[in-house]
Design a protein around this motif. Structure first.
Motif, PDB file in Angstrom:
ATOM      1  N   ASN A 113      23.960  63.995  42.998  1.00 26.01           N
ATOM      2  CA  ASN A 113      24.877  63.539  44.046  1.00 26.01           C
ATOM      3  C   ASN A 113      25.338  64.700  44.912  1.00 26.01           C
ATOM      4  O   ASN A 113      25.445  64.571  46.133  1.00 26.01           O
ATOM      5  N   GLY A 114      25.610  65.845  44.285  1.00 24.33           N
ATOM      6  CA  GLY A 114      26.008  67.010  45.057  1.00 24.33           C
ATOM      7  C   GLY A 114      24.903  67.469  45.992  1.00 24.33           C
ATOM      8  O   GLY A 114      25.152  67.842  47.150  1.00 24.33           O
TER       9      GLY A 114
ATOM     10  N   GLN B  90      29.008  58.744  48.967  1.00 26.88           N
ATOM     11  CA  GLN B  90      28.040  59.301  48.017  1.00 26.88           C
ATOM     12  C   GLN B  90      28.648  59.280  46.623  1.00 26.88           C
ATOM     13  O   GLN B  90      29.639  59.961  46.358  1.00 26.88           O
ATOM     14  N   PHE B  91      28.037  58.499  45.709  1.00 28.44           N
ATOM     15  CA  PHE B  91      28.625  58.384  44.373  1.00 28.44           C
ATOM     16  C   PHE B  91      27.605  57.837  43.384  1.00 28.44           C
ATOM     17  O   PHE B  91      26.639  57.166  43.759  1.00 28.44           O
ATOM     18  N   PRO B  92      27.841  58.073  42.084  1.00 31.48           N
ATOM     19  CA  PRO B  92      27.024  57.457  41.044  1.00 31.48           C
ATOM     20  C   PRO B  92      27.606  56.085  40.687  1.00 31.48           C
ATOM     21  O   PRO B  92      28.822  55.873  40.768  1.00 31.48           O
ATOM     22  N   LEU B  93      26.743  55.162  40.285  1.00 35.03           N
ATOM     23  CA  LEU B  93      27.209  53.870  39.790  1.00 35.03           C
ATOM     24  C   LEU B  93      27.630  54.059  38.336  1.00 35.03           C
ATOM     25  O   LEU B  93      26.800  54.313  37.469  1.00 35.03           O
TER      26      LEU B  93
ATOM     27  N   LEU C  14      26.339  53.175  51.807  1.00 27.98           N
ATOM     28  CA  LEU C  14      26.505  53.600  50.425  1.00 27.98           C
ATOM     29  C   LEU C  14      25.247  54.321  49.983  1.00 27.98           C
ATOM     30  O   LEU C  14      24.140  53.776  50.085  1.00 27.98           O
ATOM     31  N   SER C  15      25.396  55.537  49.488  1.00 31.32           N
ATOM     32  CA  SER C  15      24.307  56.276  48.859  1.00 31.32           C
ATOM     33  C   SER C  15      24.647  56.368  47.380  1.00 31.32           C
ATOM     34  O   SER C  15      25.600  57.063  46.994  1.00 31.32           O
TER      35      SER C  15
END
Length: 259
Positions: free
Chosen positions: A16-17, A96-99, A148-149
């Motif tokens: 993500n970074g 930008q985030f993880p599910l 959304l990414s």
């Protein structure tokens, strides 16, 4: 184009970074202005409380009314006001985030809870026999686009129509329709990376190429065609979709997307 990236991951060296950094460099190179809200680096406070509203807080606390009064009187806490100003500045917002556990990380949900205050993101517009406020296609943030990414640990098949986790579009519907489209933001189809628990450095060139291509279409891509609330598709005040507008066999969340 002016883009705000709202980034939620605790590890700067994460996938993500890297996606966030690539978005900054790609958009900047293309001549766009970019700002980043790195929520973990900012030590963003995720919980709503009376301190958010200063002298506008009541006792007992009434979050909608108190947040609206604080917004209108300029007494919201400075960190919240700064994020609202970024949203008003931006043409496009990239999240930008993880599910995690089928939704966004808590820190990002806390950003929404605190920043999307009454009279800013909701509770605006005319309420009458023909209009139920300005929302779902109208509102304070109308004219902006969002993407959304999202990184997902499991394989794509787990998030398919018959997959055990449910379709990814259904999982993201509360965010895309309920949070972003509600105050008027047009939502682009998401950029989703699957199987990221097994991603290696060898996968990065293909990931980076796909992400760059998506970023360079932010201004031209067609948004998800969500139905607008006040333009004839819904009965008012019940806000039920009018009979006969649904395509044959369609139900659930998909009723609210035009064919």
């Amino acid at each position: 184009m002016k883009t705000l990236i709202v980034y939620a991951h605790p590890e700067p060296k994460s996938l993500n970074g890297s996606l966030k950094d690539l978005a900054v460099s790609t958009l900047t190179k293309a001549g766009h202005e970019v700002r980043v809200s790195d929520l973990y680096a900012m030590r963003w406070k995720a919980t709503v409380d009376a301190a958010d509203y200063g002298p506008s807080a009541s006792s007992p606390l009434r979050v909608p009314k108190d947040s609206g009064r604080a917004f209108e009187t300029g007494t919201l806490t400075p960190d919240v006001r700064a994020e609202q100003e970024k949203l008003l500045w931006a043409d496009t917002i990239v999240f930008q985030f993880p599910l995690w556990w089928y939704t966004m990380p808590a820190i990002l949900k806390g950003w929404v809870d605190r920043v999307f205050t009454y009279r800013f993101a909701y509770g605006v517009g005319e309420h009458s026999a023909v209009k139920y406020g300005e929302r779902f296609g109208e509102g304070t943030l109308a004219g902006r686009r969002a993407l959304l990414s999202v990184t997902v640990g499991g394989p794509e098949s787990h998030y398919a129509e018959r997959g055990i986790n449910g379709p990814i579009d259904d999982l993201l519907f509360p965010i895309q329709h309920g949070i972003l489209y509600y105050p008027g933001i047009e939502v682009l189809p998401p950029f989703v990376l699957y199987g990221t628990d097994r991603t290696t450095g060898d996968d990065w060139p293909d990931i980076a190429k796909a992400w760059e291509q998506r970023l360079l279409t932010l201004e031209t891509a067609e948004p998800i065609p969500f139905r607008r609330q006040n333009f004839g598709d819904y009965e008012i005040p019940s806000l039920n979709l009018k009979e006969g507008l649904e395509p044959a066999g369609r139900s659930g969340f998909r009723l609210h997307v035009r064919a």
